[in-house]
Design an enzyme around this catalytic site. Structure first.
Site, PDB file in Angstrom:
ATOM      1  N   HIS A   1       0.808  -1.232   0.000  1.00 41.31           N
ATOM      2  CA  HIS A   1       0.000   0.000   0.000  1.00 41.31           C
ATOM      3  C   HIS A   1       0.846   1.291   0.000  1.00 41.31           C
ATOM      4  CE1 HIS A   1      -0.007  -0.229   4.698  1.00 41.31           C
ATOM      5  NE2 HIS A   1       1.060   0.429   4.261  1.00 41.31           N
TER       6      HIS A   1
ATOM      7  N   HIS B   1      -1.392   5.260   9.502  1.00 35.66           N
ATOM      8  CA  HIS B   1      -0.008   5.719   9.678  1.00 35.66           C
ATOM      9  C   HIS B   1      -0.016   7.070  10.378  1.00 35.66           C
ATOM     10  CE1 HIS B   1      -0.031   2.906   6.270  1.00 35.66           C
ATOM     11  NE2 HIS B   1       1.243   2.672   6.491  1.00 35.66           N
TER      12      HIS B   1
ATOM     13  N   HIS C   1      10.208  -3.813   3.760  1.00 33.94           N
ATOM     14  CA  HIS C   1      10.650  -2.420   3.680  1.00 33.94           C
ATOM     15  C   HIS C   1      11.026  -1.903   5.058  1.00 33.94           C
ATOM     16  CE1 HIS C   1       6.315  -1.842   4.420  1.00 33.94           C
ATOM     17  NE2 HIS C   1       6.383  -0.533   4.437  1.00 33.94           N
TER      18      HIS C   1
ATOM     19  N   GLU D   1       4.242  -5.010   8.899  1.00 30.44           N
ATOM     20  CA  GLU D   1       2.884  -4.789   8.361  1.00 30.44           C
ATOM     21  C   GLU D   1       2.272  -6.095   7.836  1.00 30.44           C
ATOM     22  OE1 GLU D   1       3.041  -0.124   6.841  1.00 30.44           O
ATOM     23  OE2 GLU D   1       3.159  -1.681   5.343  1.00 30.44           O
TER      24      GLU D   1
HETATM   25  C1  DHB Z   1       6.363   3.576   2.021  1.00 33.24           C
HETATM   26  C2  DHB Z   1       5.762   2.359   2.268  1.00 33.24           C
HETATM   27  C3  DHB Z   1       4.742   2.230   3.215  1.00 33.24           C
HETATM   28  O1  DHB Z   1       4.130   1.060   3.550  1.00 33.24           O
HETATM   29  C4  DHB Z   1       4.321   3.344   3.903  1.00 33.24           C
HETATM   30  O2  DHB Z   1       3.296   3.196   4.748  1.00 33.24           O
HETATM   31  C5  DHB Z   1       4.926   4.577   3.683  1.00 33.24           C
HETATM   32  C6  DHB Z   1       5.945   4.699   2.732  1.00 33.24           C
HETATM   33  C7  DHB Z   1       7.441   3.730   0.987  1.00 33.24           C
HETATM   34  O3  DHB Z   1       7.946   2.740   0.441  1.00 33.24           O
HETATM   35  O4  DHB Z   1       7.796   4.871   0.667  1.00 33.24           O
HETATM   36 FE    FE Z   2       2.612   1.307   5.396  1.00 35.48          FE
END
Ligand code: DHB
Ligand code: FE
Length: 281
Positions: A12, A59, A193, A240
Site C-alpha cells: 500500500h 499511519h 521495507h 505490516e
Molecule cells: C512507504 C511504504 C509504506 O508502507 C508506507 O506506509 C509509507 C511509505 C514507501 O515505500 O515509501
Molecule cells: Fe505502510
C-alpha cells in the site's frame, strides 16, 4: 447469508497513490508495477463484491501516538480520505456498511477478541491505495468498505497468530450475517521495507517470496513466525505483513484457488507483493 468469496493481498505504498493521482502510471519506473495489477482490475470487475472487509494500518493519520487501538473496526456510514500532509487524496469517500460492521463487532467481541469501535475516522493511504490499485479512478468506489485498522506502528503490534485467529473469528461473524452479500477480505501492507535507521531501504526478495509461498501452502505455520523474524528479515515496516494473516485467517480452511500472484521491486522503498485467492466453497 453473507459469504466470503475471495481474499486480496497487496502492498500500500503512498507513492503508488501519487503516481495514479498525477497520471504517471505509464512512466518507465511505474509501468511494470501497474502492469501487475491489470489482471486484478479485470478480475474485480467480474467478481463484483458487495462489501470489502479491508484490513490495513493507519499511519498516524486518524490516530496519533496519543491513542493507538490494536484492532479497530470502522462502523461509520462514510470515511473521508485523510490529509497526510499534502491535502487529502482526490479519491471518492469510502461508503461503509454500518449494519454488517456492527454485526462483526458484536460477533467477534463476544467471541473474545476485543475490538475498538470507531464511529468517525478518516482513512489514509493504507486503505485508499489498495482501492485505487484494484478499481482505478472511478467517480465513486463501486462497493461498500469496512475499514479494519491494526496497530503495526507502535510496539507491540499483535502477533501473527493472534491476527490469524482473529481472521477466523471474522469469518464466523461474516458467515452468520443474515443478508446475501458477496464479501471479500483484503489484507494490505508489506512486503519487505524499512523506512528508518541504518537499514533504511532494506528489501528481501527471498523472504518475500517464501512468505507468498507459505501464505498459500501453510498459513497456520506462517502465523507462528515471531515479530523478530519479520523485523530482521523484512525490515521494521515489514511487520505490516501480520495484517495479511487476518485476511488469510478469514478465508478459513476451505480450499482456495490462486488466481493471481505478482511481485515487483521497487516501488518507492518497498517490495510490492500481490495475491488474489478465491474460496472454492
Ligand atoms: C512507504 C511504504 C509504506 O508502507 C508506507 O506506509 C509509507 C511509505 C514507501 O515505500 O515509501
Ligand atoms: Fe505502510
Amino acid at each position: 447469508m453473507a459469504r466470503i468469496s475471495a481474499g486480496v493481498f497487496t502492498s500500500h505504498v503512498p507513492a503508488i497513490g501519487a503516481a495514479i493521482d498525477l497520471g504517471r502510471t505509464a512512466e518507465p519506473y511505474w509501468q511494470p508495477l501497474f502492469k501487475g495489477y491489470e489482471f486484478s482490475k479485470q478480475w474485480i470487475a467480474r467478481a463484483k463484491p458487495d462489501v470489502i472487509f479491508l484490513v490495513y494500518n493507519d499511519h498516524a493519520s486518524a490516530f496519533s501516538l496519543e491513542m493507538i487501538p490494536t484492532f479497530a473496526i470502522g462502523c461509520a456510514e462514510r470515511f473521508a480520505p485523510a490529509d497526510e500532509g499534502w491535502g487529502p487524496r482526490k479519491v471518492p469517500p469510502v461508503t461503509g456498511h454500518p449494519e454488517l460492521a456492527a454485526h462483526i463487532a458484536q460477533s467477534v467481541i463476544l467471541d473474545e477478541f476485543d475490538l475498538t469501535i470507531i464511529n468517525k475516522m478518516d482513512v489514509d493511504h493504507g486503505l485508499t491505495v489498495p482501492l485505487s490499485l484494484l478499481f482505478g479512478q472511478p467517480e465513486a468506489w463501486p462497493c461498500k468498505v469496512i475499514p479494519f485498522a491494526v496497530n503495526v506502528v507502535q510496539y507491540p503490534p499483535p502477533t501473527g497468530n493472534r491476527c490469524y485467529q482473529l481472521g477466523r473469528a471474522i469469518r464466523r461473524a461474516i458467515e452468520s450475517f443474515d443478508q446475501d452479500l458477496n464479501v471479500q477480505v483484503w489484507g494490505t501492507g508489506g512486503m519487505s521495507h524499512q523506512l528508518q535507521g541504518p537499514r533504511a531501504g532494506l528489501i528481501n526478495k527471498v523472504f518475500d517470496n517464501a512468505f507468498l509461498d507459505r501464505m498459500l501452502a501453510d498459513p497456520e505455520a506462517l502465523a507462528k513466525m515471531p515479530h523478530v523474524e519479520y523485523m530482521r528479515e523484512a525490515g521494521s515496516e515489514g511487520v505490516e505483513l501480520v495484517m495479511w494473516l487476518i485476511a488469510r485467517g478469514a478465508m478459513g480452511d476451505a480450499p482456495t484457488r490462486v488466481v493471481h500472484r505478482f511481485y515487483h521491486v521497487p516501488a518507492s522503498n518497498t517490495a510490492v507483493g500481490h495475491l488474489i485467492l478465491e474460496n472454492l466453497k
